[in-house]
Design an enzyme around this catalytic site. Structure first.
Site, PDB file in Angstrom:
ATOM      1  CD  GLU A 151      -2.757   1.356   2.602  1.00  0.00           C
ATOM      2  OE1 GLU A 151      -2.464   0.090   2.820  1.00  0.00           O
ATOM      3  OE2 GLU A 151      -3.202   2.342   2.167  1.00  0.00           O
ATOM      4  NE  ARG A 196       3.110  -7.452  10.293  1.00  0.00           N
ATOM      5  CZ  ARG A 196       2.466  -7.099   9.084  1.00  0.00           C
ATOM      6  NH1 ARG A 196       1.237  -7.429   8.639  1.00  0.00           N
ATOM      7  NH2 ARG A 196       3.242  -5.970   9.560  1.00  0.00           N
ATOM      8  CE  LYS A 203       3.458   0.150   5.254  1.00  0.00           C
ATOM      9  NZ  LYS A 203       2.506  -0.269   3.657  1.00  0.00           N
TER      10      LYS A 203
HETATM   11  P1  ATP Z   1       2.464  -2.275   7.901  1.00  0.00           P
HETATM   12  O1  ATP Z   1       1.727  -2.925   9.233  1.00  0.00           O
HETATM   13  O2  ATP Z   1       3.798  -1.521   7.957  1.00  0.00           O
HETATM   14  O3  ATP Z   1       1.955  -1.404   7.341  1.00  0.00           O
HETATM   15  P2  ATP Z   1       1.412  -3.519   6.380  1.00  0.00           P
HETATM   16  O4  ATP Z   1       0.843  -4.902   6.154  1.00  0.00           O
HETATM   17  O5  ATP Z   1      -0.088  -2.676   5.752  1.00  0.00           O
HETATM   18  O6  ATP Z   1       2.416  -2.891   7.131  1.00  0.00           O
HETATM   19  P3  ATP Z   1       1.354  -3.395   3.061  1.00  0.00           P
HETATM   20  O7  ATP Z   1       1.923  -2.101   2.377  1.00  0.00           O
HETATM   21  O8  ATP Z   1      -0.176  -3.773   2.776  1.00  0.00           O
HETATM   22  O9  ATP Z   1       1.525  -2.921   4.552  1.00  0.00           O
HETATM   23  O10 ATP Z   1       2.511  -4.577   2.554  1.00  0.00           O
HETATM   24  C1  ATP Z   1       2.309  -5.200   1.836  1.00  0.00           C
HETATM   25  C2  ATP Z   1       2.685  -6.683   1.321  1.00  0.00           C
HETATM   26  O11 ATP Z   1       4.296  -6.616   2.762  1.00  0.00           O
HETATM   27  C3  ATP Z   1       1.379  -7.638   2.155  1.00  0.00           C
HETATM   28  O12 ATP Z   1       1.695  -8.771   1.861  1.00  0.00           O
HETATM   29  C4  ATP Z   1       2.189  -7.713   3.702  1.00  0.00           C
HETATM   30  O13 ATP Z   1       1.614  -8.579   3.967  1.00  0.00           O
HETATM   31  C5  ATP Z   1       3.613  -7.922   3.354  1.00  0.00           C
HETATM   32  N1  ATP Z   1       3.994  -7.679   5.129  1.00  0.00           N
HETATM   33  C6  ATP Z   1       4.193  -6.079   5.257  1.00  0.00           C
HETATM   34  N2  ATP Z   1       4.612  -6.283   7.049  1.00  0.00           N
HETATM   35  C7  ATP Z   1       5.562  -6.944   6.285  1.00  0.00           C
HETATM   36  C8  ATP Z   1       6.573  -8.142   7.813  1.00  0.00           C
HETATM   37  N3  ATP Z   1       6.597  -7.552   8.366  1.00  0.00           N
HETATM   38  N4  ATP Z   1       6.994  -9.574   7.181  1.00  0.00           N
HETATM   39  C9  ATP Z   1       6.308 -10.074   6.114  1.00  0.00           C
HETATM   40  N5  ATP Z   1       5.853  -9.633   4.796  1.00  0.00           N
HETATM   41  C10 ATP Z   1       5.147  -8.455   5.155  1.00  0.00           C
HETATM   42 MG    MG Z   2      -1.655  -4.007   4.298  1.00  0.00          MG
END
Ligand code: ATP
Ligand code: MG
Length: 607
Positions: free
Chosen positions: A84, A310, A320
């Site tokens: 995102e 994760r 984030k």
């Molecule tokens: P955040 O919690 O930091 O906002 P998010 O999951 O909302 O992270 P996205 O931009 O939606 O962030 O993530 C893009 C991809 O990266 C998704 O498939 C998500 O599952 C994966 N991802 C995000 N954080 C992690 C993590 N800590 N470990 C592994 N994969 C991750």
């Molecule tokens: Mg997300």
């Protein structure tokens, strides 16, 4: 790497080539047998159309893909990385990137980059560009053009109309609060919305009005009609569209309604022909909904969703929202502050992308979330830098030494290899002059210090200057306040690459630079951004766990002359200090600034 425990007998440097040749000669047959066996196993996999990059045991997703290919469930593998664009990528994302791109390359498939830009409130082009740059920097290239969930807004809207037409969606006028109350809880079923049985034609009309901007924000939503008593709350008539009168970073004012993540994600996967949609565990409960959409819409393909744990690292945060707070409240100097766990921060700090990839490859791909020790990440950083960083000398706390038996104006060109066992990195020039700098921590006036405790320069005794002469400290010159101004010392002639005469026993080896032929620089030393392993645990505010001493700025450092040519293609080991990298924000043509990437040893392990 070398340190003050180094043997005092100076052995001229010899490359380890001969040693390798000897080992090869001795074990040639065994090596050939191992390589042949490895090739045989590669061939049997290649016969199944699968090219394995290595023979490591496979994680559960690799096993699923290998089986799907073997049984013809899919012809080739398509994955995607779906960030995102509402912030910068962090080390957690790197795990997902390495997994998705890694699987595609391992099984000869492709991996898309798709921005999940369904929420115009928090998403920006700045983030899109930064994310693309980070993925490339990490060493991956997505297949074809970049994709955006917003590319599919027209198709998603048509599919929303399709659900309305098939009696599977309705326009609901419950407020956000009532929607929540009607949803029920984990232990109690929900209640049907009073708008659930609205006639089809009215639903179509209202949806059209929502889209055209004729309805106020918050007044209506489009919801799927599934089951308000479902055990899985995600199936209790989830919201498909919300009204948001906000301009979108790509579609501008074209839309007044925006699809939910759930309504966009699986359909985006289907439109792109994604076969294995890999996401983190928090989406496990969304999988039945993901599948409900695919089953109830005329989608061109049926992707499958798989979830993995994760990556969390101790002593940092990978959310984030929290990272944005650190930036917005100026606890750090931007998303790319070298203390941040963002990919742009790690890049600026000097962490090589290979180290991040090797670290991610070392992680278990499991069905549970876990916290990985920062020391494990640091191990991969040191390992990479030890093999690749150019050696250099840089004096962080300069103390001038006048070598009284070296002629004024004389410059003797000495040299040293850029790396102890990498011929390919070449040699470096070390001009030797009458005035030099050593580190003030490498000198003591206390002549009673034992040789064992203090393997450095003591008044009246000797040390070897790295790759140069043995010297003796003869006199300390002080100002009126008793502060040391400089030392007078003398070289022991003919000791470059040679042992000193009998009776002269240097205490150790220290680094130095020529005072007249050096580079003035600034060095920034870093410690962990948080002093607690899990910032914000036990009800604390995570900001209270910030380490107040995470940055130390040393101005007035003196680097060897070659550091004047430092650029971003090169990582350095400042001998006896650590690994360093040119800072991209604060360096100027006449004053380089070096970020400490990591120390030579793990100082935290000692507690
Ligand atoms: P955040 O919690 O930091 O906002 P998010 O999951 O909302 O992270 P996205 O931009 O939606 O962030 O993530 C893009 C991809 O990266 C998704 O498939 C998500 O599952 C994966 N991802 C995000 N954080 C992690 C993590 N800590 N470990 C592994 N994969 C991750
Ligand atoms: Mg997300």
């Amino acid at each position: 790497m070398w340190n003050e425990n180094e043997k005092m007998v100076f052995v001229p440097y010899r490359r380890p080539r001969q040693v390798c040749a000897l080992v090869l000669a001795l074990y040639k047959d065994a090596l050939i047998a191992i390589i042949a066996g490895f090739h045989a196993s590669r061939h049997s996999l290649a016969a199944h159309g699968i090219l394995m990059e290595d023979a490591k045991p496979q994680n559960f997703i690799q096993q699923i893909i290998a089986k799907d290919l073997d049984q013809g469930v899919v012809k080739s593998v398509v994955t995607r990385f779906p960030p995102e664009p509402n912030g910068y990528l962090h080390i957690g994302h790197a795990k997902s990137i390495c997994l998705n791109f890694g699987l595609a390359s391992q099984f000869g498939g492709r991996c898309n980059l798709r921005f999940d830009d369904t929420n115009p409130e928090k998403e920006e082009d700045e983030y899109v560009r930064a994310i693309e740059a980070d993925v490339n920097w990490l060493g991956f290239q997505w297949s074809g053009d970049v994709h955006y969930a917003s590319d599919y807004f027209p198709q998603l809207y048509d599919w929303a109309v399709h659900l309305v037409n098939t009696g599977k969606a309705y326009v609901c006028e419950l407020s956000a609060e009532d929607t929540r109350l009607y949803r029920g809880t984990l232990t109690e079923p929900g209640k049907n919305s009073p708008y659930r049985e609205r006639p089809l034609a009215e639903n179509l009309q209202l949806l059209e009005k929502m889209r055209n901007g004729e309805i106020e924000e918050g007044k209506m939503t489009l919801r799927a009609k599934i089951d308000m008593a479902a055990a899985n709350i995600n199936l209790r008539d989830p919201v498909l569209y919300r009204i948001k009168r906000k301009a979108h970073h790509r579609t501008g004012d074209a839309w007044n309604i925006y699809p939910s993540y759930d309504f966009a994600h699986g359909q985006g996967d289907a439109l792109e022909g994604v076969t294995h949609s890999i996401c983190t565990l928090e989406f496990e409960d969304h999988r039945p909904l993901y599948e409900w959409f695919l089953d109830n819409l005329p989608v061109p393909a049926k992707p499958r969703q798989y979830e993995f744990g994760r990556l969390n690292l101790n002593y940092t945060v990978t959310s984030k929202r929290k990272l944005r707070q650190l930036v917005d409240e100026e606890h750090v100097d931007g998303w790319d502050d070298p203390r941040m766990p963002t990919l742009s921060g790690l890049r600026r700090r000097g962490v090589p992308p290979e180290a991040i990839r090797h670290f991610c490859d070392s992680l278990a791909v499991a069905k549970t979330d876990g916290t990985v020790d920062m020391a494990q990440f640091e191990h991969f950083i040191r390992d990479d830098l030890n093999n690749n960083a150019h050696r250099a000398m840089c004096v962080l706390h300069p103390l001038k030494v006048v070598l009284t038996n070296v002629a004024e104006g004389q410059v003797e060109m000495l040299g040293a290899p850029a790396h102890p066992n990498r011929d390919d990195l070449g040699d470096r020039a070390l001009p030797f002059t009458r005035e030099i700098y050593i580190d003030s921590n490498d000198f003591s006036e206390d002549t009673s210090l034992s040789r064992k405790k203090f393997k450095r320069l003591v008044l009246g005794e000797w040390v070897r200057l790295r790759s140069a002469y043995v010297i003796r400290a003869d006199e300390v010159v002080k100002d009126a306040n008793g502060e040391i101004l400089y030392l007078n010392a003398s070289i022991v002639p003919d000791t470059v690459g040679e042992n000193p005469p009998e009776g002269i026993n240097p205490r150790g080896v220290i680094h130095w630079v020529s005072a007249s032929q050096c580079v003035d620089c600034e060095v920034r030393l870093y410690d962990r951004l948080f002093s607690e392993p899990s910032p914000g645990a036990a009800g604390r505010d995570f900001l209270d766990d910030i380490n107040p001493a995470s940055l130390t700025i040393l101005t007035g450092c003196k680097g060897e002359i070659g550091l004047g040519n430092a650029d971003h293609s090169r990582h350095y080991q400042f001998e006896r200090e650590g690994y360093f990298y040119l800072d991209s924000r604060y360096s100027s043509a006449d004053k380089p600034v070096f970020n400490e990437t990591i120390g030579l040893k793990d100082n935290w392990a000692k507690g």
